[in-house]
Enzyme design. Sequence first.
Site, short mmCIF file in Angstrom:
data_model
loop_
_atom_site.label_atom_id
_atom_site.label_comp_id
_atom_site.label_asym_id
_atom_site.label_seq_id
_atom_site.Cartn_x
_atom_site.Cartn_y
_atom_site.Cartn_z
N ASP A 79 0.85 -1.19 0.00
CA ASP A 79 0.00 0.00 0.00
C ASP A 79 0.90 1.25 0.00
O ASP A 79 1.82 1.36 0.81
CB ASP A 79 -0.86 -0.05 1.28
CG ASP A 79 -1.98 0.95 1.29
OD1 ASP A 79 -2.41 1.40 0.21
OD2 ASP A 79 -2.46 1.28 2.40
N ASP B 186 2.89 4.97 -5.56
CA ASP B 186 2.12 6.20 -5.39
C ASP B 186 3.01 7.40 -5.75
O ASP B 186 3.72 7.94 -4.92
CB ASP B 186 1.63 6.30 -3.94
CG ASP B 186 0.81 7.54 -3.70
OD1 ASP B 186 0.69 8.37 -4.63
OD2 ASP B 186 0.29 7.70 -2.58
N GLU C 61 -1.35 5.95 -9.20
CA GLU C 61 -2.31 6.93 -8.67
C GLU C 61 -2.20 8.25 -9.40
O GLU C 61 -1.10 8.75 -9.66
CB GLU C 61 -2.11 7.15 -7.16
CG GLU C 61 -3.08 8.19 -6.59
CD GLU C 61 -3.20 8.19 -5.06
OE1 GLU C 61 -2.90 7.17 -4.42
OE2 GLU C 61 -3.62 9.22 -4.50
N HIS D 167 -7.98 9.96 3.60
CA HIS D 167 -7.48 9.01 4.60
C HIS D 167 -7.81 9.42 6.03
O HIS D 167 -7.96 10.60 6.31
CB HIS D 167 -5.96 8.86 4.46
CG HIS D 167 -5.54 8.14 3.21
ND1 HIS D 167 -5.00 8.78 2.13
CD2 HIS D 167 -5.61 6.83 2.88
CE1 HIS D 167 -4.74 7.89 1.18
NE2 HIS D 167 -5.10 6.70 1.60
N GLY D 168 -7.88 8.42 6.92
CA GLY D 168 -8.02 8.69 8.34
C GLY D 168 -9.47 8.72 8.82
O GLY D 168 -10.40 8.44 8.06
N ASN E 3 -10.19 0.51 -0.44
CA ASN E 3 -9.24 0.42 0.66
C ASN E 3 -9.86 0.86 1.98
O ASN E 3 -10.38 1.98 2.08
CB ASN E 3 -8.05 1.36 0.40
CG ASN E 3 -7.13 0.85 -0.68
OD1 ASN E 3 -7.46 -0.08 -1.40
ND2 ASN E 3 -5.97 1.47 -0.79
N ILE E 4 -9.77 -0.02 2.97
CA ILE E 4 -10.35 0.28 4.28
C ILE E 4 -9.35 -0.07 5.37
O ILE E 4 -8.94 -1.23 5.50
CB ILE E 4 -11.68 -0.50 4.47
CG1 ILE E 4 -12.70 -0.02 3.43
CG2 ILE E 4 -12.20 -0.32 5.90
CD1 ILE E 4 -13.96 -0.87 3.35
N ASP E 5 -8.95 0.90 6.13
CA ASP E 5 -8.04 0.68 7.24
C ASP E 5 -8.60 1.31 8.52
O ASP E 5 -8.75 0.64 9.54
CB ASP E 5 -6.67 1.30 6.90
CG ASP E 5 -5.60 0.97 7.93
OD1 ASP E 5 -5.90 0.23 8.89
OD2 ASP E 5 -4.46 1.44 7.79
N SER E 6 -8.96 2.58 8.45
CA SER E 6 -9.36 3.30 9.67
C SER E 6 -10.55 2.65 10.38
O SER E 6 -10.59 2.62 11.62
CB SER E 6 -9.72 4.76 9.34
OG SER E 6 -8.58 5.42 8.83
P1 13P Z 1 -9.03 4.85 5.34
O1 13P Z 1 -8.15 5.69 6.20
O2 13P Z 1 -10.25 5.60 4.93
O3 13P Z 1 -9.38 3.55 5.98
O4 13P Z 1 -8.22 4.53 3.99
C1 13P Z 1 -7.29 3.49 3.94
C2 13P Z 1 -6.45 3.52 2.73
O5 13P Z 1 -6.70 4.20 1.75
C3 13P Z 1 -5.26 2.66 2.71
O6 13P Z 1 -4.49 2.87 1.57
O1 G3H Z 2 -3.29 4.92 3.60
C1 G3H Z 2 -2.74 4.61 4.66
C2 G3H Z 2 -3.12 3.34 5.35
O2 G3H Z 2 -4.21 3.56 6.21
C3 G3H Z 2 -1.93 2.78 6.07
O3 G3H Z 2 -1.65 3.52 7.22
O4 G3H Z 2 0.76 4.04 6.91
O5 G3H Z 2 -0.33 4.24 9.16
O6 G3H Z 2 0.10 1.99 8.15
P1 G3H Z 2 -0.18 3.44 7.90
ZN ZN Z 3 -4.57 4.88 0.80
#
Ligand code: 13P
Ligand code: G3H
Ligand code: ZN
Length: 331
Positions: A94, A116, A146, A190-191, A276-279
């Site tokens: 990522d 990226d 991107e 993001h976030g 993409n889902i992390d937060s």
């Molecule tokens: P979120 O912060 O919205 O979860 O996005 C995650 C992301 O784009 C990772 O590349």
């Molecule tokens: O886009 C970013 C992702 O949420 C990854 O986050 O770089 O803190 O691991 P990180």
């Molecule tokens: Zn991202």
Amino acid sequence: MTVSYKDLGLVNSKDLFAKAVAGGYAIPAYNFNNLEQLQAILQACVDTKSPVILQVSSGARKYANATLLRNMAKGAVEYVKELGYEIPIVLHLDHGDTFELCKDCIDNGFSSVMIDGSHHSYEENVALTKKVVEYAHAHGVTVEGELGVLAGVEDDVVAEKSTYTRPEEVEDFVAKTGVDSLAISIGTSHGANKFTPEQCTKNEDGVLIPPMLRFDILEEIEKRIPGFPIVLHGSSSVPQDQVAIINQFGGALKDAVGIPEEWLRKAAKSAVCKINIDSDGRLAMTAAIRKVMAEKPGEFDPRKYLGPARDSLKELYKHKNENVLGSAGQA
Ligand code: 13P
Ligand code: G3H
Ligand code: ZN
């Protein structure tokens, strides 16, 4: 020594994306840094019979160790067999920011990388992305590029303002670089604080509603590169029930707001084939851990708070696959 993803039982994203674009759904790309996150992702995706992209940022590699992460991905392939249903698994870098990092991942078992270059000039982005594509394709690895910049925090890079993708650049970028998929900027971020309250409106219950995504830009892009796989970053929905639990048990998250799920569902039906889902996962884990910590102050066995966090995370991912991305039943 180099390790090919093929020897680990992983797949690249090529066929998965083609099927997802044709089928009107998106493949989940969930970030992981630790065991419980990986367990939750795999259990949820096996239960819902969904293909999955296991996503690793450079921050995650620094945190968890690259060798351990690679072997966790190898273990993931064996674990899903043990769970009784073999889903396709992609191991994806990522937000790779240099050729060297992408090469290192390709040489160490990743089946897909993102380069990226969106923070560079257009010409530099093209040159860097092309260089990564040449190396990656020689190893059967797929590449995400991107165009356009998302607001928010990406690893060490903080972009205060987003710059939407310029549709007039996409054909040229795809043709010159040879990328397999393209991340675009249409208003996601993001976030957990994607928008300021000033950027939002409020509904009758006082809930913040973010500015509408630029579906017009997405449509224009789809016209210019029909059927080409599109990626959406920054696609957490920031569930308000999780934010409320965090704040109820001592957290201090203010004005956290995400992308409404209906908008992501709409995007998933288009050429958007990776979301993409992390937060959201971070929020679900933190809420569950804070609750245990507050309600059982005598508890000190990590399994007693990481276990509930894992369960909550699994439910979140199942919900995403079934009701948001539409990837359930597609593996
Ligand atoms: P979120 O912060 O919205 O979860 O996005 C995650 C992301 O784009 C990772 O590349
Ligand atoms: O886009 C970013 C992702 O949420 C990854 O986050 O770089 O803190 O691991 P990180
Ligand atoms: Zn991202």
